[in-house]
Design a protein around this motif. Sequence first.
Motif, PDB file in Angstrom:
ATOM      1  N   CYS A 189       0.858  -1.300   0.037  1.00  0.00           N
ATOM      2  CA  CYS A 189      -0.164   0.366   0.331  1.00  0.00           C
ATOM      3  C   CYS A 189       0.998   1.084  -0.344  1.00  0.00           C
ATOM      4  CB  CYS A 189      -0.690   0.527   0.953  1.00  0.00           C
ATOM      5  SG  CYS A 189      -2.650  -1.263   1.062  1.00  0.00           S
ATOM      6  N   PRO A 190       0.932   2.021  -1.206  1.00  0.00           N
ATOM      7  CA  PRO A 190       1.921   3.511  -1.349  1.00  0.00           C
ATOM      8  C   PRO A 190       1.028   4.290  -0.538  1.00  0.00           C
ATOM      9  CG  PRO A 190       1.795   1.735  -3.041  1.00  0.00           C
ATOM     10  CD  PRO A 190       1.063   1.523  -2.507  1.00  0.00           C
ATOM     11  N   GLY A 191       1.753   5.512  -0.404  1.00  0.00           N
ATOM     12  CA  GLY A 191       1.126   6.781  -0.198  1.00  0.00           C
ATOM     13  C   GLY A 191       1.620   7.013  -1.754  1.00  0.00           C
ATOM     14  N   TRP A 192       1.745   8.338  -1.216  1.00  0.00           N
ATOM     15  CA  TRP A 192       1.648   9.691  -2.787  1.00  0.00           C
ATOM     16  C   TRP A 192       3.608   8.949  -2.926  1.00  0.00           C
ATOM     17  CZ3 TRP A 192      -1.423  11.920  -4.747  1.00  0.00           C
ATOM     18  CH2 TRP A 192      -2.022  12.245  -4.527  1.00  0.00           C
ATOM     19  N   VAL A 193       2.847   9.001  -4.225  1.00  0.00           N
ATOM     20  CA  VAL A 193       4.486   8.565  -5.200  1.00  0.00           C
ATOM     21  C   VAL A 193       4.109   9.304  -5.945  1.00  0.00           C
ATOM     22  CG1 VAL A 193       5.847   6.457  -6.033  1.00  0.00           C
ATOM     23  CG2 VAL A 193       4.666   6.133  -4.225  1.00  0.00           C
ATOM     24  N   LYS A 194       5.728   9.832  -6.867  1.00  0.00           N
ATOM     25  CA  LYS A 194       5.891  10.592  -7.500  1.00  0.00           C
ATOM     26  C   LYS A 194       6.201  10.084  -9.047  1.00  0.00           C
ATOM     27  CE  LYS A 194       8.322  13.978  -5.633  1.00  0.00           C
ATOM     28  NZ  LYS A 194       9.605  14.929  -5.724  1.00  0.00           N
ATOM     29  N   THR A 195       4.659   9.208  -9.640  1.00  0.00           N
ATOM     30  CA  THR A 195       4.678   8.390 -10.506  1.00  0.00           C
ATOM     31  C   THR A 195       3.673   9.838 -11.585  1.00  0.00           C
ATOM     32  OG1 THR A 195       2.278   8.111  -9.893  1.00  0.00           O
ATOM     33  CG2 THR A 195       4.735   7.019  -9.535  1.00  0.00           C
ATOM     34  N   PRO A 196       3.829   9.370 -13.811  1.00  0.00           N
ATOM     35  CA  PRO A 196       2.769  10.367 -14.051  1.00  0.00           C
ATOM     36  C   PRO A 196       1.219  10.793 -13.765  1.00  0.00           C
ATOM     37  CG  PRO A 196       4.217   8.664 -15.571  1.00  0.00           C
ATOM     38  CD  PRO A 196       4.139   8.647 -14.109  1.00  0.00           C
ATOM     39  N   MET A 197       0.702   9.617 -13.018  1.00  0.00           N
ATOM     40  CA  MET A 197      -0.499   9.973 -12.452  1.00  0.00           C
ATOM     41  C   MET A 197      -0.693  11.086 -11.389  1.00  0.00           C
ATOM     42  SD  MET A 197      -3.258   6.700 -11.189  1.00  0.00           S
ATOM     43  CE  MET A 197      -3.116   6.346  -9.513  1.00  0.00           C
ATOM     44  N   ALA A 198       0.045  10.456 -10.112  1.00  0.00           N
ATOM     45  CA  ALA A 198       0.179  11.418  -8.889  1.00  0.00           C
ATOM     46  C   ALA A 198       0.740  12.774  -9.513  1.00  0.00           C
ATOM     47  CB  ALA A 198       1.322  10.923  -8.366  1.00  0.00           C
ATOM     48  N   ASP A 199       1.839  13.462 -10.634  1.00  0.00           N
ATOM     49  CA  ASP A 199       2.573  14.167 -11.447  1.00  0.00           C
ATOM     50  C   ASP A 199       1.179  14.898 -11.660  1.00  0.00           C
ATOM     51  OD1 ASP A 199       5.090  13.978 -10.286  1.00  0.00           O
ATOM     52  OD2 ASP A 199       5.240  13.666 -12.592  1.00  0.00           O
ATOM     53  N   THR A 255       0.473  -6.827   4.685  1.00  0.00           N
ATOM     54  CA  THR A 255      -0.375  -5.968   4.130  1.00  0.00           C
ATOM     55  C   THR A 255       0.902  -4.768   4.703  1.00  0.00           C
ATOM     56  OG1 THR A 255      -2.349  -6.099   4.259  1.00  0.00           O
ATOM     57  CG2 THR A 255      -1.656  -4.408   3.492  1.00  0.00           C
ATOM     58  N   ILE A 256       1.617  -4.667   3.748  1.00  0.00           N
ATOM     59  CA  ILE A 256       3.012  -3.537   4.070  1.00  0.00           C
ATOM     60  C   ILE A 256       2.855  -1.795   3.683  1.00  0.00           C
ATOM     61  CG2 ILE A 256       5.577  -2.809   3.606  1.00  0.00           C
ATOM     62  CD1 ILE A 256       4.724  -5.774   4.738  1.00  0.00           C
ATOM     63  N   VAL A 257       2.871  -1.549   4.457  1.00  0.00           N
ATOM     64  CA  VAL A 257       2.407   0.291   3.873  1.00  0.00           C
ATOM     65  C   VAL A 257       3.635   0.959   3.901  1.00  0.00           C
ATOM     66  CG1 VAL A 257       0.897   2.054   4.973  1.00  0.00           C
ATOM     67  CG2 VAL A 257       0.563  -0.025   5.303  1.00  0.00           C
ATOM     68  N   ALA A 258       3.873   1.917   2.547  1.00  0.00           N
ATOM     69  CA  ALA A 258       4.835   2.358   2.375  1.00  0.00           C
ATOM     70  C   ALA A 258       4.741   4.166   2.183  1.00  0.00           C
ATOM     71  CB  ALA A 258       5.257   1.472   1.442  1.00  0.00           C
ATOM     72  N   ASP A 259       4.246   4.974   3.685  1.00  0.00           N
ATOM     73  CA  ASP A 259       3.635   5.852   3.105  1.00  0.00           C
ATOM     74  C   ASP A 259       4.601   6.719   3.529  1.00  0.00           C
ATOM     75  OD1 ASP A 259       3.196   4.971   5.630  1.00  0.00           O
ATOM     76  OD2 ASP A 259       0.793   5.871   5.798  1.00  0.00           O
ATOM     77  N   GLY A 260       5.798   7.053   4.284  1.00  0.00           N
ATOM     78  CA  GLY A 260       6.223   7.714   4.784  1.00  0.00           C
ATOM     79  C   GLY A 260       5.608   8.102   6.018  1.00  0.00           C
ATOM     80  N   GLY A 261       4.939   7.472   6.350  1.00  0.00           N
ATOM     81  CA  GLY A 261       4.611   7.936   7.652  1.00  0.00           C
ATOM     82  C   GLY A 261       2.598   8.130   8.291  1.00  0.00           C
ATOM     83  N   ALA A 262       2.036   8.468   7.048  1.00  0.00           N
ATOM     84  CA  ALA A 262       0.344   8.963   7.030  1.00  0.00           C
ATOM     85  C   ALA A 262       0.379   8.301   7.815  1.00  0.00           C
ATOM     86  CB  ALA A 262       0.585   9.045   5.649  1.00  0.00           C
ATOM     87  N   HIS A 263      -0.285   7.133   7.500  1.00  0.00           N
ATOM     88  CA  HIS A 263      -1.224   5.896   8.460  1.00  0.00           C
ATOM     89  C   HIS A 263      -1.551   6.104  10.046  1.00  0.00           C
ATOM     90  CE1 HIS A 263       2.480   3.089   8.529  1.00  0.00           C
ATOM     91  NE2 HIS A 263       1.796   2.560   9.619  1.00  0.00           N
TER      92      HIS A 263
END
Length: 275
Positions: A189-199, A255-263
Amino acid sequence: MNTPAEQPQQLHGKHHGKVVLITGGGTGIGAAIAQRLAQEGAQLVLAGRRQAPLDAVAGPLSALAIVADMSDSKQARSVVQQAVATYGRLDAVVANAGGHGFAAVADTDDEAWQASLTANLGTAFVTLREALGQLIENRGSAVVISSLAGLFAGPKVAGYTVGKHALIGLTKSLARDYGQHGVRVNTLCPGWVKTPMADAEMDEFAAATGIASREEGYRTVTANVPLRRAAEPAEMASIVSFLASEEASYITGATIVADGGAHVVDLPTVAFEAL
């Protein structure tokens, strides 16, 4: 020393001899996963809806690129068959394709609802079902790419939120039923990632709020994230590499969460940070 976003030039071959199918492998996180696994010795099959992005990623990696709608059983089955015909086996699947569902419930008609469920849940379900025979035969693994939206609800993204939540249930069901055959399945489960969709989302956010730039948009949306930044796609790729490797041999259904700690942030206390 490499920063978290940088990929080293040479990585040990922990995926040497493995054949990995990546859906949505032409852009963003999928492309980064392909590059990482190729560096680590995997032979790759990249599936997606658009030829040009797939070719751009597959070419330098000597990967097999197949244009297909992976929510369609016949097309997904054909992709698996082509993988086996080309490489002799299939060891792992990264169910990365997704999208659609960016509206509130009252603004989501039947067609949009079905499109969101198909893109975010149906594609993963069909892909993994068609690949199960190979995963069982080779005691393989799968990584399902969900989102922080699989755990929490953002504003006006009902279809996306429901679909991403459902992927976690799909992962748990697969892990429960096929672990006895040596198959491991986990969710990222990623948080914000700099992808074309997020851009694109940051560009829209900046235009709507008067923020000066895309980067300022990212800084704004991660202002209350403990690490205070968005991730790079390569950081997600490193997690997928681990989950698909023997280093994670006793991890399944997780479930691995990788969100910079947002959760971990308690929103009602954010105002107290200034004290």
